[in-house]
Design a protein around this motif. Structure first.
Motif, short mmCIF file in Angstrom:
data_model
loop_
_atom_site.label_atom_id
_atom_site.label_comp_id
_atom_site.label_asym_id
_atom_site.label_seq_id
_atom_site.Cartn_x
_atom_site.Cartn_y
_atom_site.Cartn_z
N ARG A 178 1.07 -1.21 0.17
CA ARG A 178 -0.13 0.20 0.31
C ARG A 178 0.84 1.13 -0.11
O ARG A 178 0.99 2.43 -0.54
CB ARG A 178 -0.60 0.09 1.15
N ALA A 179 2.25 1.02 0.49
CA ALA A 179 2.81 2.25 1.04
C ALA A 179 3.32 2.49 -0.66
O ALA A 179 3.44 3.54 -1.08
CB ALA A 179 4.17 2.29 1.72
N ALA A 180 3.46 1.76 -1.65
CA ALA A 180 4.77 1.52 -2.65
C ALA A 180 3.61 1.72 -3.72
O ALA A 180 3.52 2.62 -4.18
CB ALA A 180 5.00 0.43 -3.30
N ARG A 181 2.12 1.95 -3.41
CA ARG A 181 1.36 2.35 -4.21
C ARG A 181 0.99 3.67 -4.13
O ARG A 181 -0.22 4.71 -4.76
CB ARG A 181 0.26 1.16 -4.28
N GLY A 182 0.56 3.87 -2.78
CA GLY A 182 0.43 5.59 -2.90
C GLY A 182 -0.65 5.85 -1.95
O GLY A 182 -1.06 6.79 -2.31
N GLU A 183 -1.38 4.68 -1.61
CA GLU A 183 -3.03 4.70 -0.71
C GLU A 183 -2.35 4.96 0.56
O GLU A 183 -3.15 5.34 1.18
CB GLU A 183 -2.93 3.57 -1.07
N LEU A 184 -1.10 4.89 1.61
CA LEU A 184 -1.42 5.46 2.71
C LEU A 184 -0.83 6.77 2.86
O LEU A 184 -0.33 7.25 1.77
CB LEU A 184 -0.10 4.32 3.61
N ARG A 185 -1.21 7.53 3.76
CA ARG A 185 -1.15 8.60 4.63
C ARG A 185 -0.31 8.57 5.26
O ARG A 185 0.22 8.31 6.34
CB ARG A 185 -2.61 9.29 4.58
#
Length: 70
Positions: free
Chosen positions: A63-70
């Motif tokens: 999720r972090a690699a996809r930019g889904e985490l804030r």
């Protein structure tokens, strides 16, 4: 898939421990068999917990690699 199989294996380990403990109470097996059964169940729980932790860490990394985490 990991969760379904692990739950079944964990349930079987608990059941095995219960059966061995009952057999011990009836004089059918030595105490060492009870201890071994409980140790195997404990080791299985540790392995399951570690695998679950790694799976969650991988999900967070994805999720972090996809930019889904804030």
């Amino acid at each position: 898939c990991l969760r379904i199989k692990a739950v079944s294996i964990r349930d079987l380990a608990r059941r095995d421990t219960d059966i061995i403990s009952e057999a011990y109470a009836l004089g059918g097996v030595p105490l060492m068999d009870v201890i071994d059964s409980r140790r195997r169940a404990f080791d299985l729980e540790q392995a399951y917990t570690a695998a679950l932790g790694r799976a969650y860490e991988a999900q967070v990394a994805l999720r972090a690699a996809r930019g889904e985490l804030r």
